[in-house]
Every structure is written in structure tokens, then in C-alpha cells.
Motif scaffolding. Structure first.
Motif, PDB file in Angstrom:
ATOM      1  N   LEU A 167       0.918  -1.130  -0.164  1.00 10.51           N
ATOM      2  CA  LEU A 167      -0.164   0.046   0.063  1.00 10.51           C
ATOM      3  C   LEU A 167       0.856   1.227  -0.140  1.00 10.51           C
ATOM      4  O   LEU A 167       0.568   2.158  -0.833  1.00 10.51           O
ATOM      5  CB  LEU A 167      -0.898  -0.105   1.214  1.00 10.51           C
ATOM      6  N   TYR A 168       2.015   1.204   0.900  1.00 11.41           N
ATOM      7  CA  TYR A 168       2.809   2.459   1.106  1.00 11.41           C
ATOM      8  C   TYR A 168       3.332   2.578  -0.437  1.00 11.41           C
ATOM      9  O   TYR A 168       3.797   3.638  -0.864  1.00 11.41           O
ATOM     10  CB  TYR A 168       3.813   2.146   2.124  1.00 11.41           C
ATOM     11  N   ARG A 169       3.805   1.711  -1.003  1.00 13.18           N
ATOM     12  CA  ARG A 169       4.795   1.356  -2.068  1.00 13.18           C
ATOM     13  C   ARG A 169       3.847   2.182  -3.430  1.00 13.18           C
ATOM     14  O   ARG A 169       4.439   3.188  -4.028  1.00 13.18           O
ATOM     15  CB  ARG A 169       4.943   0.299  -2.726  1.00 13.18           C
ATOM     16  N   LEU A 170       2.746   1.662  -3.534  1.00 15.74           N
ATOM     17  CA  LEU A 170       1.997   2.380  -4.366  1.00 15.74           C
ATOM     18  C   LEU A 170       1.737   4.017  -4.565  1.00 15.74           C
ATOM     19  O   LEU A 170       1.889   4.935  -5.235  1.00 15.74           O
ATOM     20  CB  LEU A 170       0.407   1.576  -4.743  1.00 15.74           C
ATOM     21  N   ALA A 171       1.363   3.961  -3.149  1.00 17.53           N
ATOM     22  CA  ALA A 171       1.045   5.879  -2.788  1.00 17.53           C
ATOM     23  C   ALA A 171       2.450   6.553  -3.074  1.00 17.53           C
ATOM     24  O   ALA A 171       2.178   7.538  -3.575  1.00 17.53           O
ATOM     25  CB  ALA A 171       0.810   6.025  -1.386  1.00 17.53           C
ATOM     26  N   SER A 172       3.627   5.751  -2.911  1.00 15.01           N
ATOM     27  CA  SER A 172       4.779   6.432  -2.881  1.00 15.01           C
ATOM     28  C   SER A 172       5.031   6.759  -4.549  1.00 15.01           C
ATOM     29  O   SER A 172       5.545   7.645  -4.755  1.00 15.01           O
ATOM     30  CB  SER A 172       5.816   5.600  -2.410  1.00 15.01           C
ATOM     31  N   GLN A 173       4.734   5.598  -5.283  1.00 13.68           N
ATOM     32  CA  GLN A 173       4.963   5.781  -6.733  1.00 13.68           C
ATOM     33  C   GLN A 173       4.010   6.696  -7.397  1.00 13.68           C
ATOM     34  O   GLN A 173       4.623   7.507  -8.278  1.00 13.68           O
ATOM     35  CB  GLN A 173       4.500   4.459  -7.400  1.00 13.68           C
ATOM     36  N   LEU A 174       2.653   6.892  -6.854  1.00 14.13           N
ATOM     37  CA  LEU A 174       1.916   8.015  -7.253  1.00 14.13           C
ATOM     38  C   LEU A 174       2.469   9.071  -6.997  1.00 14.13           C
ATOM     39  O   LEU A 174       2.179  10.221  -7.770  1.00 14.13           O
ATOM     40  CB  LEU A 174       0.461   7.751  -6.863  1.00 14.13           C
ATOM     41  N   SER A 175       2.856   9.561  -5.715  1.00  8.60           N
ATOM     42  CA  SER A 175       3.465  10.758  -5.296  1.00  8.60           C
ATOM     43  C   SER A 175       4.490  11.310  -6.243  1.00  8.60           C
ATOM     44  O   SER A 175       4.717  12.426  -6.536  1.00  8.60           O
ATOM     45  CB  SER A 175       3.531  10.655  -3.878  1.00  8.60           C
ATOM     46  N   GLN A 176       5.481  10.419  -6.628  1.00  7.34           N
ATOM     47  CA  GLN A 176       6.617  10.731  -7.196  1.00  7.34           C
ATOM     48  C   GLN A 176       6.242  11.015  -8.446  1.00  7.34           C
ATOM     49  O   GLN A 176       6.831  11.798  -9.368  1.00  7.34           O
ATOM     50  CB  GLN A 176       7.556   9.202  -7.418  1.00  7.34           C
ATOM     51  N   ALA A 177       5.259  10.305  -9.250  1.00  8.85           N
ATOM     52  CA  ALA A 177       4.582  10.592 -10.416  1.00  8.85           C
ATOM     53  C   ALA A 177       3.945  11.818 -10.578  1.00  8.85           C
ATOM     54  O   ALA A 177       4.215  12.996 -11.323  1.00  8.85           O
ATOM     55  CB  ALA A 177       3.722   9.696 -10.907  1.00  8.85           C
ATOM     56  N   LEU A 178       3.345  12.248  -9.499  1.00  7.30           N
ATOM     57  CA  LEU A 178       2.855  13.644  -9.446  1.00  7.30           C
ATOM     58  C   LEU A 178       3.842  14.788  -9.345  1.00  7.30           C
ATOM     59  O   LEU A 178       3.599  15.867  -9.750  1.00  7.30           O
ATOM     60  CB  LEU A 178       1.976  13.647  -8.155  1.00  7.30           C
ATOM     61  N   THR A 179       4.894  14.498  -8.620  1.00  7.23           N
ATOM     62  CA  THR A 179       6.311  15.528  -8.618  1.00  7.23           C
ATOM     63  C   THR A 179       7.391  15.389  -9.471  1.00  7.23           C
ATOM     64  O   THR A 179       8.451  15.588  -9.217  1.00  7.23           O
ATOM     65  CB  THR A 179       6.559  15.446  -7.138  1.00  7.23           C
ATOM     66  N   LYS A 180       6.968  14.417 -10.579  1.00  6.21           N
ATOM     67  CA  LYS A 180       8.296  14.061 -11.390  1.00  6.21           C
ATOM     68  C   LYS A 180       8.956  15.395 -11.894  1.00  6.21           C
ATOM     69  O   LYS A 180      10.017  15.382 -12.233  1.00  6.21           O
ATOM     70  CB  LYS A 180       7.511  13.224 -12.607  1.00  6.21           C
ATOM     71  N   LEU A 181       8.078  16.444 -12.212  1.00  5.74           N
ATOM     72  CA  LEU A 181       8.745  17.769 -12.765  1.00  5.74           C
ATOM     73  C   LEU A 181       9.943  18.019 -11.750  1.00  5.74           C
ATOM     74  O   LEU A 181      10.928  18.617 -12.412  1.00  5.74           O
ATOM     75  CB  LEU A 181       7.687  18.802 -12.933  1.00  5.74           C
ATOM     76  N   SER A 182       9.932  17.758 -10.636  1.00 12.96           N
ATOM     77  CA  SER A 182      11.011  18.290  -9.580  1.00 12.96           C
ATOM     78  C   SER A 182      12.447  17.639  -9.918  1.00 12.96           C
ATOM     79  O   SER A 182      13.191  18.330 -10.000  1.00 12.96           O
ATOM     80  CB  SER A 182      10.607  17.761  -8.115  1.00 12.96           C
ATOM     81  N   SER A 183      12.103  16.076 -10.322  1.00 13.95           N
ATOM     82  CA  SER A 183      13.411  15.554 -10.780  1.00 13.95           C
ATOM     83  C   SER A 183      13.952  15.982 -11.852  1.00 13.95           C
ATOM     84  O   SER A 183      14.961  16.113 -11.967  1.00 13.95           O
ATOM     85  CB  SER A 183      13.149  13.975 -10.788  1.00 13.95           C
ATOM     86  N   LEU A 184      13.016  16.487 -12.797  1.00 15.02           N
ATOM     87  CA  LEU A 184      13.385  16.925 -14.108  1.00 15.02           C
ATOM     88  C   LEU A 184      14.078  18.107 -14.244  1.00 15.02           C
ATOM     89  O   LEU A 184      15.183  18.577 -14.449  1.00 15.02           O
ATOM     90  CB  LEU A 184      12.323  17.033 -15.023  1.00 15.02           C
ATOM     91  N   LEU A 185      13.327  19.012 -13.233  1.00 19.44           N
ATOM     92  CA  LEU A 185      14.213  20.537 -13.000  1.00 19.44           C
ATOM     93  C   LEU A 185      15.680  20.533 -12.134  1.00 19.44           C
ATOM     94  O   LEU A 185      16.427  21.107 -12.898  1.00 19.44           O
ATOM     95  CB  LEU A 185      12.843  21.362 -12.118  1.00 19.44           C
ATOM     96  N   THR A 186      15.633  19.328 -11.474  1.00 22.16           N
ATOM     97  CA  THR A 186      16.806  19.165 -10.699  1.00 22.16           C
ATOM     98  C   THR A 186      17.927  18.775 -11.643  1.00 22.16           C
ATOM     99  O   THR A 186      19.007  19.385 -11.718  1.00 22.16           O
ATOM    100  CB  THR A 186      16.639  17.908  -9.731  1.00 22.16           C
ATOM    101  N   ARG A 187      17.710  17.918 -12.644  1.00 23.22           N
ATOM    102  CA  ARG A 187      18.509  17.574 -13.496  1.00 23.22           C
ATOM    103  C   ARG A 187      19.033  18.996 -14.371  1.00 23.22           C
ATOM    104  O   ARG A 187      20.174  19.110 -14.601  1.00 23.22           O
ATOM    105  CB  ARG A 187      18.146  16.755 -14.601  1.00 23.22           C
ATOM    106  N   SER A 188      17.952  19.461 -14.829  1.00 23.62           N
ATOM    107  CA  SER A 188      18.385  20.872 -15.645  1.00 23.62           C
ATOM    108  C   SER A 188      19.058  21.870 -14.938  1.00 23.62           C
ATOM    109  O   SER A 188      20.178  22.677 -15.457  1.00 23.62           O
ATOM    110  CB  SER A 188      17.072  21.331 -16.447  1.00 23.62           C
ATOM    111  N   VAL A 189      18.580  22.171 -13.833  1.00 27.05           N
ATOM    112  CA  VAL A 189      19.202  23.229 -12.945  1.00 27.05           C
ATOM    113  C   VAL A 189      20.332  22.945 -12.457  1.00 27.05           C
ATOM    114  O   VAL A 189      21.580  23.777 -12.575  1.00 27.05           O
ATOM    115  CB  VAL A 189      18.153  23.288 -11.649  1.00 27.05           C
ATOM    116  N   TYR A 190      20.831  21.816 -12.112  1.00 24.73           N
ATOM    117  CA  TYR A 190      22.119  21.326 -11.556  1.00 24.73           C
ATOM    118  C   TYR A 190      23.256  21.489 -12.884  1.00 24.73           C
ATOM    119  O   TYR A 190      24.443  22.038 -12.377  1.00 24.73           O
ATOM    120  CB  TYR A 190      22.294  19.941 -11.136  1.00 24.73           C
TER     121      TYR A 190
END
Length: 466
Positions: free
Chosen positions: A272-295
Motif C-alpha cells: 500500500l505504501y509503495r503504490l502511494a509512494s509511486q503515485l506521489s513521485q509521478a505527481l512530482t516528477k517535474l521536480s526531478s526533471l528540474l533538478t537535472r536541468s538546474v544542476y
């Protein structure tokens, strides 16, 4: 032969960040659609119990990657950006291949840790004994599939467009494999085997792409010149250790709670925790993309821009990320329960209480997207490490007080850790930008400047490590 040139770039740093993020978002948007598809197949075909086993094995592999994976891409971007700016492909190649060797050493170390963790402590996670061998080999494959060094090479060259095509292999391959396994007989072992094979294929293709983009830099000859690479990049040993410890602490915050839930509450709760975690990561995917570009862009600005432009870049990206975080949390609150039910079925609706705090925690990371690059690029990586340490302390305290609430308590502990990291790292980054404004520090790494002026680079501990 110099590396192949990227397509036409924007003239402003923020424009380049948005351009690179657009490339990544195109690929990750496609990946997100595929991800929802194969995640739905996983949850609905395996059921809550077996999906919990899959999640614990996958989470263990991620934890091992955090320990044995050295995040060498940050080293390549941090030091390689100057070599690319100066078009010194020899130095760039020696740096990149040194990091590739470090990745391989990390994989060897990680395989040893996997044997100890899985065969010695799997019972603590309530892992089914029949999955122990497949869990071990999956962890080993995941460790060797790390593409940190070639990822850094591609990002330092600002070829985010090419990375999109290679990274599309994973979601596409997983979706195709999930459909085939669904039709032929779903088991935890089959899904893990497919995931491992696809990750290894992506790693191979990433190295091939890095070689094609920079043939003069990526070759075995430069890999043998690691002592020279250490001498050419003053302070690299200290930076490597600080970023390694920092990334390990960050991974502890992101992956540790899943293992705690599995050990403390049970396998179904872990699913249950894993699915919720996966969905939260999907919703905030832009953060990881911005991190790559910004860095990558902040590292570039350090060697090619004025101090006021550097500050402006950091402030602009922080504002964009903050607005995005508010939007994502709103979506999680309003639609979280429905999204969980669509992906996993009615049995996963209970994950709403986990999803919201996990999304809040992820959005703190989202909002702080520019803080760590600012600290790293100005020679203050140890400050970001202090912020990570504080977040781990907050996570530990949160677990102690909140875990009696179950998986949702672990999620609120993650949110608390995210808030502490955001406040601590934000304060340090803000102070650094103010020092730059008052010209008390330079946007060029002060240690590198001092060593260049005194000739102390040859005296770095790393330069005589061989």
C-alpha cells in the motif's frame, strides 16, 4: 575530435533550463503514461500481498543503490562543466571515465552487501523465502545497471535531447514486458527478471550514447589515467565524499520508510505504501526533471556568467518550483483516492492517507530544487550535507512518534523530514547568495581559486591516492 554539438540553445540560463526540462518532460511524460499502465498491471495481477513482496525487493535494491551508488554524475557535471566550457576533452574524458570506474567499484561492493542483507536479514522484512534468490540477483542487476557516470557526461554536454530517447527504453520495455507477463502468467519473479533485463539494456545504451557524443573522451585509454584525473580536478575527493554521504542520507529518507513499514506493519502495508509512494513521485516528477536541468545549468553559470545572473537564475527556478509544488499537493488532496483506485483497484483506496503526506514531502524537495546546486557550485557542498543530516534526524524522530499510526505515520515522518531539509538548505542557499551579492565569496569555487593561485592542486590527497 570534439563532441557533437547540441541543437540550437536558448540564449538565457533560465531559457536553457526550461528547454532542457521540456526535452526531459516529453520523455518522462511518455514514461509516466507507460508507468501508470505497468503499475496498474502489477498491482491488479499480483494482488496486495505479492505486490508487497515485489515492493520490498525493489525497495531493498534501491536502498543498496543508495549505499553503493556514488552519484558520480554530480562530480562529472560539477567539474566537467569547466572542461566542456574550455573544450578540454582530454580532461573531460579522464574525469568521466574515473567516475565510471567508481561506479563499477560501487556495484561490486553493493553485491556483497546484497548477499549479507538478503540472506541474513530478509526475515525481518517478512520476505517469502522462495523469493530470496531472485531478490539477490535482482539487486545485483540493479547495481550494475547504474548509469551515473555516462548520465553526467551527457548532462555536462547539455544533450538532454539525446537522453530522452535512451531513457524511454525503460518505461516502454516495462509496459511491453508487463503485458506479456500478464498474458502468460504473472509472478513476482517474472516481473523482477524483466525489470532487471530492461535496466541493464538502458545502461548499455547510455554508455554507447556517451561514446557517440564524445568519442575523444569516452574510451578505455582515459579510464587508465585516473591518477591524472584526480590531479586535474582539485578538491574532487572532498566533493565526492560530501555528495556521496548527502545522496545516501537523502535516499535513506526516500527508501528507508518503505522497509520500516514492511518490518513494523507487514507486507500488505508495504504494498500500500509503495503504490502511494509511486503515485506521489509521478505527481512530482517535474521536480526531478528540474533538478537535472538546474544542476547542469548552475554548474555552467558558475564558469560563464556574472554573479547577478547566477543569483537571478537561482531565484527564478525556486519560484517556478514553489508554484508547481502547491499545484501538485492540491491535486493529491482532491483526486488522490480516485487515482489510487483507478491504478490499483478498490483495495488500494486506503492509500489516500499515505499519498497526501508523501506528496507534501516530495513537494518540499520540489520547492528546494535550486538550493543544492547553488551550494555545490560555490564550493559549499558540506552545507547541503548538514541539511541532509538534519532531515534524517527529523525522519528518525518522526518514525518514533508516528509509526504507531501505521503506514500513514511513516508518510508524515517523511513530510517532516522534507520540511526540515527545505528550511535548512534554503537558509544556507539564501545566505550564500547574499554573500555573493556582497562579493564576499565568488561564484567560482573558492577552494579551486586558492589552489590555482598557490599551486596547491598537486598536493590534494586524491592526487597521490594511487
Amino acid at each position: 575530435m570534439s563532441p557533437k554539438r547540441p541543437p540550437k540553445e536558448s540564449s538565457s540560463p533560465l531559457g536553457r533550463i526550461l528547454q532542457n526540462t521540456a526535452w526531459l518532460l516529453g520523455g518522462k511524460g511518455f514514461g509516466a503514461v507507460c508507468g501508470i499502465g505497468y503499475l496498474a498491471i502489477l498491482t491488479r495481477t499480483l494482488g496486495l500481498k505479492d505486490f508487497g513482496h515485489f515492493s520490498l525487493i525493489f525497495g531493498t535494491a534501491q536502498a543498496l543503490i543508495a549505499i553503493a551508488g556514488f552519484q558520480t554524475w554530480r562530480v562529472v557535471v560539477r567539474y566537467g562543466s569547466e572542461h566542456v566550457h574550455n573544450q578540454d576533452w582530454g580532461k573531460f574524458g579522464r574525469l568521466g571515465m574515473l567516475c565510471g570506474v567508481l561506479d563499477a567499484l560501487g556495484a561490486v561492493m553493493g553485491c556483497g552487501l546484497a548477499a549479507i542483507l538478503i540472506y541474513g536479514f530478509a526475515h525481518m522484512l517478512e520476505l517469502n523465502p522462495q523469493y530470496m534468490d531472485v531478490a539477490f540477483w535482482f539487486c545485483c542487476a540493479s547495481l550494475w545497471a547504474l548509469v551515473s557516470a555516462p548520465t553526467g557526461i551527457v548532462r555536462a554536454l547539455h544533450r538532454f535531447d539525446m537522453a530522452v530517447y535512451v531513457e524511454a527504453i525503460v518505461p516502454t520495455g516495462r509496459l511491453i514486458a508487463a503485458v506479456v507477463i500478464w498474458l502468460t502468467g504473472p509472478t513476482v519473479g517474472r516481473f523482477l527478471f524483466a525489470w532487471a533485463a530492461i535496466d541493464l539494456l538502458e545502461a548499455l545504451l547510455y554508455w554507447i550514447m556517451a561514446r557517440r557524443l564524445a568519442p575523444a573522451a569516452v574510451n578505455w585509454r582515459t579510464a587508465l589515467q585516473w591518477r591524472q584525473a584526480l590531479a586535474e580536478n582539485p578538491g574532487i575527493g572532498r566533493f565526492f565524499m560530501v555528495t556521496y554521504v548527502g545522496s545516501t542520507l537523502d535516499a535513506a529518507v526516500k527508501n528507508g520508510p518503505l522497509l520500516v513499514v514492511g518490518a513494523w506493519v507487514g507486507t500488505k502495508a508495504a504494498g500500500l505504501y509503495r503504490l502511494a509512494s509511486q503515485l506521489s513521485q509521478a505527481l512530482t516528477k517535474l521536480s526531478s526533471l528540474l533538478t537535472r536541468s538546474v544542476y547542469a545549468e548552475v554548474a555552467r553559470a558558475r564558469v560563464s556568467s556574472q554573479a547577478d545572473e547566477f543569483r537571478k537564475l537561482a531565484m527564478q527556478t525556486s519560484k517556478i518550483a514553489g508554484i508547481g509544488g502547491v499545484v501538485v499537493v492540491t491535486v493529491a488532496i482532491l483526486l488522490g483516492k480516485e487515482l489510487l483506485a483507478i491504478i490499483g483497484g478498490d483495495v488500494f483506496e486506503r492509500g489516500e492517507a499515505i499519498l497526501v503526506p508523501l506528496t507534501v514531502g516530495a513537494c518540499f524537495d520540489f520547492a528546494s530544487v535550486a538550493f543544492e546546486p547553488v551550494l555545490h557550485s560555490t564550493g559549499r557542498a558540506q552545507h547541503s550535507l548538514i541539511a541532509r543530516l538534519l532531515s534524517v534526524v527529523a525522519l528518525a524522530l518522526g518514525m518514533v512518534f508516528f509509526i504507531p499510526l501505521g503506514p500513514s505515520g511513516a508518510a508524515w515522518a517523511v513530510a517532516l523530514a522534507g520540511a526540515v531539509s527545505y528550511l535548512a538548505m534554503g537558509a544556507m542557499a539564501w545566505h550564500t547568495l547574499n554573500l555573493i551579492d556582497r562579493k564576499q565569496i565568488s561564484i567560482i569555487d573558492p577552494q579551486a581559486e586558492a589552489e590555482a593561485a598557490t599551486g596547491a592542486g598537486a598536493g590534494e590527497p586524491g592526487s597521490t591516492a594511487g
